[in-house]
Design a protein around this motif. Structure first.
Motif, mmCIF file in Angstrom:
data_model
loop_
_atom_site.group_PDB
_atom_site.id
_atom_site.type_symbol
_atom_site.label_atom_id
_atom_site.label_comp_id
_atom_site.label_asym_id
_atom_site.label_seq_id
_atom_site.Cartn_x
_atom_site.Cartn_y
_atom_site.Cartn_z
ATOM 1 N N UNK A 454 0.917 -1.075 -0.015
ATOM 2 C CA UNK A 454 0.057 0.118 0.045
ATOM 3 C C UNK A 454 0.892 1.584 0.025
ATOM 4 N N UNK A 455 1.792 1.535 0.827
ATOM 5 C CA UNK A 455 3.002 2.843 0.867
ATOM 6 C C UNK A 455 3.499 2.463 -0.812
ATOM 7 N N UNK A 456 3.919 1.551 -0.926
ATOM 8 C CA UNK A 456 4.530 1.327 -2.031
ATOM 9 C C UNK A 456 3.599 2.253 -3.264
ATOM 10 N N UNK A 457 2.629 1.391 -3.146
ATOM 11 C CA UNK A 457 1.801 2.788 -4.563
ATOM 12 C C UNK A 457 1.291 3.748 -3.664
ATOM 13 N N UNK A 458 0.863 4.503 -2.612
ATOM 14 C CA UNK A 458 1.234 5.962 -2.275
ATOM 15 C C UNK A 458 1.981 6.747 -2.402
ATOM 16 N N UNK A 459 3.089 6.401 -2.824
ATOM 17 C CA UNK A 459 4.545 6.545 -2.743
ATOM 18 C C UNK A 459 4.307 6.708 -4.421
ATOM 19 N N UNK A 460 4.242 5.681 -4.958
ATOM 20 C CA UNK A 460 4.527 6.435 -7.101
ATOM 21 C C UNK A 460 3.325 6.972 -7.110
ATOM 22 N N UNK A 461 2.122 7.160 -6.742
ATOM 23 C CA UNK A 461 1.086 8.470 -7.202
ATOM 24 C C UNK A 461 1.376 9.961 -6.672
ATOM 25 N N UNK A 462 2.020 10.212 -5.485
ATOM 26 C CA UNK A 462 2.511 10.896 -5.326
ATOM 27 C C UNK A 462 3.266 11.567 -5.786
ATOM 28 N N UNK A 463 4.205 10.707 -6.201
ATOM 29 C CA UNK A 463 5.932 11.522 -6.799
ATOM 30 C C UNK A 463 4.911 11.729 -8.685
ATOM 31 N N UNK A 464 3.801 10.441 -8.958
ATOM 32 C CA UNK A 464 4.047 11.367 -10.338
ATOM 33 C C UNK A 464 3.343 12.370 -10.664
ATOM 34 N N UNK A 465 2.058 12.960 -9.356
ATOM 35 C CA UNK A 465 1.250 13.558 -8.919
ATOM 36 C C UNK A 465 1.872 15.231 -9.042
ATOM 37 N N UNK A 466 2.992 15.375 -7.860
ATOM 38 C CA UNK A 466 3.383 16.412 -8.350
ATOM 39 C C UNK A 466 5.103 15.963 -7.732
ATOM 40 N N UNK A 467 5.214 16.304 -9.488
ATOM 41 C CA UNK A 467 6.737 15.424 -9.875
ATOM 42 C C UNK A 467 8.075 16.776 -9.159
ATOM 43 N N UNK A 468 7.338 17.741 -8.742
ATOM 44 C CA UNK A 468 8.278 19.039 -8.805
ATOM 45 C C UNK A 468 9.175 19.147 -7.147
ATOM 46 N N UNK A 469 8.178 18.582 -6.033
ATOM 47 C CA UNK A 469 7.653 18.349 -4.376
ATOM 48 C C UNK A 469 8.753 16.610 -4.643
ATOM 49 N N UNK A 470 9.929 16.735 -4.310
ATOM 50 C CA UNK A 470 10.971 15.484 -3.970
ATOM 51 C C UNK A 470 11.159 14.855 -2.671
ATOM 52 N N UNK A 471 10.074 15.757 -1.658
ATOM 53 C CA UNK A 471 9.591 14.746 -0.450
ATOM 54 C C UNK A 471 8.500 14.886 -0.480
ATOM 55 N N UNK A 472 7.591 14.602 -1.566
ATOM 56 C CA UNK A 472 6.305 14.467 -1.112
ATOM 57 C C UNK A 472 5.746 12.746 -1.136
ATOM 58 N N UNK A 473 6.944 12.408 -2.357
ATOM 59 C CA UNK A 473 7.259 10.697 -1.778
ATOM 60 C C UNK A 473 6.930 9.795 -0.630
ATOM 61 N N UNK A 474 7.867 10.898 0.149
ATOM 62 C CA UNK A 474 8.062 10.513 2.002
ATOM 63 C C UNK A 474 6.883 10.817 2.901
ATOM 64 N N UNK A 475 6.508 12.320 2.256
ATOM 65 C CA UNK A 475 5.219 12.724 3.124
ATOM 66 C C UNK A 475 4.355 12.104 1.965
ATOM 67 N N UNK A 476 3.805 11.377 1.723
ATOM 68 C CA UNK A 476 2.604 10.916 1.800
ATOM 69 C C UNK A 476 2.269 9.335 2.197
ATOM 70 N N UNK A 477 4.098 8.860 2.764
ATOM 71 C CA UNK A 477 4.118 7.239 3.062
ATOM 72 C C UNK A 477 3.799 7.826 4.828
ATOM 73 N N UNK A 478 5.085 8.813 5.087
ATOM 74 C CA UNK A 478 5.177 9.295 6.372
ATOM 75 C C UNK A 478 3.289 9.807 7.710
ATOM 76 N N UNK A 479 2.750 10.499 6.320
ATOM 77 C CA UNK A 479 1.135 10.962 6.863
ATOM 78 C C UNK A 479 1.139 9.669 7.553
ATOM 79 N N UNK A 480 0.888 8.192 7.239
ATOM 80 C CA UNK A 480 -0.062 7.418 7.322
ATOM 81 C C UNK A 480 1.137 6.843 8.723
#
Length: 853
Positions: A454-480
């Motif tokens: 599930x976390x892999x899916x969240x990271x990939x979707x977030x990174x694809x949606x917000x490509x400029x933000x390098x940390x979003x792949x981490x915050x999408x998972x850490x928020x859970x």
């Protein structure tokens, strides 16, 4: 445990929040304060006990309790007890809610007045009576009417002070008579078989010259039979009242025969008169659920719609997403949806689909998953179910240590006690934060596979949606994993089964400060000190403003959000899975060593020559860890004996006939079996569940077992004489290895049906919203704005299918209720006559007589 009813299974469960008590009467002494605790009882059987709150007349408990109810019951009761300086417990008051009244309080915070606890009102069980009015001719030739009263048996009588030696007192009551007779005392049983008959003269004989004897109707109407059950006590205080029943003789009707079961009732005016408010009150939130589950084929249409949800485009038009739209609270929908999808192995694609849709609707990466959406609630529920063992292995040892050590950690100068040193407290708190941070960030390899996917899916979707933000792949998972998993578990360890009770105020404050810091460390915020409103927290956080902490968090998040299965590595340090002090009884198959449980007192039979001796029972302290099952002479002493977890081949119930003892189960090993009696039915289920969970992956688990003991040279269940004979009954089986969860898919589908049925008006409103969107391109009507409808036509199609499936199931439920009502015979063993059902019985008998005529 389900109760079978003609092809239909009935499940009962209750979830209780025990809030607080107030205005408890003061102790009659100079101190005035009390040390109070609260118990939860099914009838008279205690199934849960809160911690003791010391020195308070308004104790706050803040404890949650959930259980599956494995038997029928009449009352859900709550008792407030006071423990005095001599460690003696005395009851202060109780709240007793009848089963039929539970729905009145469903999900509502309610203050209940405490009622007095009287021996005359503490009743349970039922009695079987047979009454027969017949003509007899006396020795002088006179015709008379006699009432033959047969007391057949009782079931479920309460156990008083550890024993039950019941007898029945039978009386015929009338305006000018009160004759009493007694049965023999039945020793050591709460299910006595009496089978005794008593005769009473109902009317005086009229003139024997009269050819036909007529029972005077007014005489019969004035007479009643009274049957009281008593416990024969050797104490000087006399016998204890167990319950009674009053039967008006008009039940005899024209046939003159009455055969029925009765619920025992409290004695009239048995309790002392106490003014309302004198005993105080108790705040409770009770959620009682009764699921009537049909055979699996009835749920196929609705289940197929639900399981297809991940493949629907757009996912907002799917059946599962629609459930989230119509429910008042997203949590209502998330709980059964997650359990259903976990059961069928479809949780990852479903959460991936709804998470991807939510991320695409999010405009700011800093607000990703911040709301209480269906996605966030489903991930929360998945982590609670799939990650519970992971949480216990990771956090429980350090949480136990914090709760035991009681080191001062207050860093707010305003709240600092005079005897405390601010720097010492900061050092204590920093030490705890460092240790918890380290155990979390080094635990990635143990994160359950389903969570990693599930976390892999969240990271990939977030990174694809917000490509400029390098940390979003981490915050999408850490928020859970940090915000919704580890931080809440640290804050309230009792809610995550890390501690048996809510921590004391000082420890709770320490855990709050740790939770805040861990949450901020895991958030990877740019300016972390600014995240704290309190200046003392910002100053404390400066200790952790080092790159090594951010690197550790990122490495951990990378590890748990990489798709693929991770091998569960062995844990060097044994983890206590559960502890407490509950009495159980244990018997071994032979005199050789065996052992115990999750930190509970049990009573163990001493070693001896007899294979099944019933003597020399001893109380022992039992512990269950992820490595072994042990017992000890007392808490804290070394183990007397140990069973490695890998030696547990099966954990199953033991039939009552084996030792004439209830709530027994067996832990089966290669060379012997361990027989254990739990304190109550809920505790027995709890032991079976957790022992099954820790041993479920053992390679040599049995496929069959003996449900009864080996006694007198043969197995009681199958009568085979060889003690090594293979089992005669299939084992109930282990649980799914990855998530350690036993789910009934049909039961979860039934719950989803109930939700759709409850919110049918919203489904219809959503249909109207689809129609409005399809034909009108203007501003959206306010009443439809709450629904997420991306594709009106596809959503309308789904809604039509949902409503059709729900209506079909509704017809099945209506038919079942109608048929059950027709077949229900009041006065039978399954439906005894109670205080509210007597008139229904009379009406039912009258209708039956009319039909017969």
């Amino acid at each position: 445990m389900a109760v079978e009813e003609e092809g239909l299974r009935v499940f009962q469960s209750v979830k209780i929040k025990i809030g607080e008590a107030k205005n408890i009467p003061p102790y009659p002494g100079p101190n005035k304060m009390r040390d109070c605790y609260c118990t939860v009882n099914l009838d008279q059987e205690e199934v849960f006990r809160t911690k003791i709150v010391e020195k308070s007349l308004c104790p706050f408990y803040g404890e949650d309790f959930y259980c599956e109810i494995p038997r029928s019951f009449r009352h859900l009761s709550f008792y407030i007890f006071d423990r005095d300086v001599f460690r003696r417990d005395s009851s202060i008051g109780k709240v007793a809610v009848k089963k039929e009244d539970l729905q009145k309080y469903h999900g509502k915070d309610t203050w209940f007045q405490l009622q007095p606890v009287s021996a005359d009102s503490e009743v349970q069980g039922k009695v079987h009576l047979e009454l027969r009015l017949s003509e007899v001719i006396t020795d002088s030739g006179v015709i008379s009417h006699k009432l033959a009263t047969r007391v057949l048996e009782c079931q479920g009588l309460p156990i008083v002070n550890g024993q039950c030696d019941p007898y029945a007192a039978v009386s015929l009551l009338g305006p000018s008579r009160s004759e009493a007779k007694k049965t023999k005392v039945k020793r050591k049983t709460n299910n006595p078989q009496f089978e005794e008959v008593f005769y009473f003269e109902v009317t005086r004989p009229l003139s024997y010259t009269k050819r036909q004897f007529d029972v005077e109707e007014e005489d019969v109407d004035k007479l009643a039979l009274r049957v009281d059950l008593w416990n024969a006590s050797n104490l000087k205080f006399g016998d204890e009242f167990l319950g009674g029943v009053r039967v008006p003789l008009r039940v005899l009707g024209q046939a003159g025969v009455h055969d029925a079961w009765y619920f025992l009732q409290p004695r009239e005016n048995g309790g002392k008169s106490v003014k309302v408010d004198e005993l105080g009150s108790l705040r409770l939130n009770i959620v009682y659920t009764e699921d009537h589950v049909f055979p699996s084929e009835h749920y196929t249409p609705l289940r197929d719609l639900l399981l297809h949800s991940a493949n629907v485009e757009p996912v907002s038009a799917s059946t599962a997403h629609t459930l989230g739209e119509v429910c008042r609270e997203k949590q209502e929908a998330a709980i059964p949806l997650v359990r259903l999808f976990l059961h069928y192995g479809k949780i990852v694609p479903f959460i991936s689909a709804i998470a991807h849709a939510e991320i695409n609707r999010t405009q700011d990466p800093n607000t990703i998953f911040r709301g209480n959406s269906l996605t966030s609630k489903c991930i929360d529920e998945t982590m609670k179910l799939a990650g519970m063992h992971y949480l216990q292995v990771t956090l429980k040892p350090i949480i136990d240590e914090i709760c035991t050590e009681h080191k001062p950690c207050e860093i707010d100068p305003v709240k600092l006690k005079e005897s405390e040193n601010l720097e010492t407290n900061r050092e204590n708190l920093r030490h705890y934060v460092d240790r918890i941070f380290n155990v979390i960030t080094t635990s990635g390899v143990r994160c359950p596979t389903v969570m990693c996917d599930i976390f892999f899916s969240l990271r990939e979707s977030a990174a694809t949606r917000f490509q400029v933000d390098q940390d979003v792949r981490y915050t999408a998972v850490s928020s859970f994993i940090f915000l919704r998993f580890f931080a809440p578990a640290i804050l309230s360890p009792n809610l995550f089964h890390l501690r048996p009770h809510h921590p004391d105020p000082a420890t709770s404050r320490t855990l709050t400060l740790i939770s805040k810091t861990i949450q901020t460390l895991g958030s990877l915020a740019k300016s972390k000190s600014a995240n704290f409103k309190e200046s003392y927290m910002a100053a404390f956080y400066d200790y952790f403003n080092e790159q090594k902490y951010a690197d550790a968090v990122k490495n951990f998040l990378d590890l748990i959000s990489t798709s693929g299965k991770w091998d569960q590595k062995s844990i060097e340090t044994p983890i206590m899975l559960k502890e407490g002090s509950v009495k159980l009884t244990i018997k071994r198959v032979d005199g050789k060593g065996s052992k115990g449980t999750k930190g509970r007192f049990m009573i163990k039979r001493a070693q001896g020559r007899n294979r099944f001796g019933m003597k020399n029972f001893k109380k022992r302290w039992f512990r269950l860890t992820n490595h072994e099952f042990t017992y000890h002479r007392t808490k804290g002493e070394g183990a007397l004996c140990s069973i490695p977890i890998e030696n547990i081949l099966a954990v199953e119930r033991l039939e009552e006939e084996s030792f004439k003892m209830k709530n027994m189960f067996q832990v089966i090993q290669p060379e012997r079996a361990l027989y254990i009696q739990a304190n109550n039915c809920v505790e027995a289920r709890d032991w079976i569940d957790i022992l099954t969970k820790v041993s479920q992956c053992n390679r040599k688990r049995l496929s069959t077992y003996h449900p009864s003991a080996y006694l007198n040279g043969h197995w009681l269940c199958c009568k085979l004489s060889a003690d090594t004979a293979p089992g005669c009954t299939p084992c109930t089986g282990g649980l799914p290895a990855n998530i350690q969860l036993d789910v009934d898919g049909d039961r979860e589908t039934e719950r989803i049906y109930s939700l759709f049925s409850t919110y049918m008006t919203k489904l219809i409103k959503m249909q109207e919203a689809c129609g409005s969107k399809s034909v009108y391109d203007g501003p959206e009507q306010e009443e439809y704005s709450t629904f997420v409808i991306d594709d009106p036509q596809e959503t309308y199609k789904t809604l039509k299918q949902i409503i059709s499936a729900v209506q079909t199931l509704e017809q099945q439920h209506t038919k079942y209720k109608r048929d059950k009502f027709k077949k229900t015979k009041i006065g039978s063993q399954e439906h005894p006559i109670g205080d509210k059902s007597f008139q229904c019985y009379i009406r039912q008998q009258s209708e039956s007589s009319t039909y017969s005529i």
